[in-house]
Write a protein that holds these residues in place. Structure first.
Motif, PDB file in Angstrom:
ATOM      1  N   UNK A 109       0.820  -1.218   0.000  1.00 23.87           N
ATOM      2  CA  UNK A 109       0.000   0.000   0.000  1.00 23.87           C
ATOM      3  C   UNK A 109       0.851   1.263   0.000  1.00 23.87           C
ATOM      4  N   UNK A 110       1.915   1.277   0.821  1.00 23.94           N
ATOM      5  CA  UNK A 110       2.729   2.493   0.919  1.00 23.94           C
ATOM      6  C   UNK A 110       3.473   2.785  -0.375  1.00 23.94           C
ATOM      7  N   UNK A 111       3.784   1.712  -1.128  1.00 21.28           N
ATOM      8  CA  UNK A 111       4.500   1.898  -2.387  1.00 21.28           C
ATOM      9  C   UNK A 111       3.546   2.237  -3.531  1.00 21.28           C
ATOM     10  N   UNK A 112       2.291   1.796  -3.415  1.00 22.92           N
ATOM     11  CA  UNK A 112       1.309   2.123  -4.456  1.00 22.92           C
ATOM     12  C   UNK A 112       1.159   3.627  -4.627  1.00 22.92           C
ATOM     13  N   UNK A 113       1.133   4.333  -3.513  1.00 20.61           N
ATOM     14  CA  UNK A 113       0.981   5.786  -3.590  1.00 20.61           C
ATOM     15  C   UNK A 113       2.112   6.437  -4.353  1.00 20.61           C
ATOM     16  N   UNK A 114       3.341   5.933  -4.152  1.00 17.67           N
ATOM     17  CA  UNK A 114       4.502   6.462  -4.874  1.00 17.67           C
ATOM     18  C   UNK A 114       4.414   6.113  -6.350  1.00 17.67           C
TER      19      UNK A 114
END
Length: 259
Positions: A199-204
């Motif tokens: 999830x945290x990497x999806x935003x990037x």
């Protein structure tokens, strides 16, 4: 009687510097070959080594090619940073400034030559992709639109690399700074859908410039809803392009003025 030397037109000086950069490209065949070979190797590796695990249907090549196209553009354009840094540190700019020409054209020459060189390299990569199973379904109009987006991206990233070459202290440093930018496609939807990422990497991945450009090219070539992606892609490109040109022009004037 003192005669004043007539200053050549911007078209003439620009064409001379473009020819100079193209001639350098022909002499540095190794760099051109590597800019083509590396993306092809990555395409073959992802298609035949990882493709079966990522997409057992055998259609992974259609997914990965748009990302490989941008990688090809990035690898090819990165040499611009080295070339510009070399010109800024070997004293040739001092010579150009004594001539009745606009010395900033040396940077423009590198950029235009890189655009031509990388469009050729991209064409070669697409041909190889067709040979290994890439099956685009886009219409002629969609192909023209995709090529336009690719050309805009190449122009944008080349100006960015040119600006990096101007601020770098040496050609080696310019290559190092430029190499960092080449990692951006790996943090995008180039090789896997962003939904498969944490999830945290999806935003990037979803909010960086490369992803909408790749999604636009992918939708145009192999089908899909372009929706707002194309406007995000064009918007990001123009934003970075304008910022890079301003950055490069200001840096060149500052550095050339101190010589």
């Amino acid at each position: 009687m003192i005669t004043q030397t007539k200053k050549p037109s911007l078209l003439v000086t620009g064409s001379v510097f473009i020819g100079r950069s193209l001639l350098h490209s022909l002499r540095n065949v190794d760099a051109l070959i590597m800019a083509i070979v590396l993306p092809i190797i990555l395409m073959l590796m992802f298609t035949y080594v990882f493709g079966g695990a990522i997409d057992p249907s055998g259609q992974y090549v259609n997914y990965v090619v748009p990302g490989i196209i941008l990688l090809c553009a990035g690898f090819g354009s990165s040499s611009t940073a080295f070339d510009v840094a070399t010109d800024m540190t070997n004293g040739i700019i001092d010579r150009f400034r004594t001539m009745p020409i606009r010395s900033m054209n040396v940077i423009t020459g590198h950029v235009v030559a890189s655009l031509a060189r990388n469009l050729l390299a991209t064409g070669v990569v697409i041909i190889i992709a067709l040979l290994v199973g890439f099956r685009p379904t886009g219409s002629i109009f969609e192909w023209f639109a995709a090529v336009g987006v690719i050309a805009l991206f190449i122009l944008t990233i080349t100006w960015l690399f040119a600006a990096i070459g101007l601020v770098a202290s040496s050609p080696a440093a310019a290559s190092g700074y430029g190499f960092v930018i080449l990692f951006l496609p790996y943090l995008s939807s180039a090789f896997v859908p962003t939904i498969t990422m944490p999830k945290w990497l999806q935003g990037v991945a979803e909010n960086q410039p490369i992803t909408p450009i790749i999604e636009t090219i992918r939708s145009l070539l192999v089908g899909g809803e372009v929706a707002n992606q194309i406007w995000w892609a064009i918007g990001w490109c123009f934003l970075i392009l304008i910022a890079s040109i301003i950055w490069a022009t200001w840096t060149f004037k500052m550095k050339a003025g101190r010589r």
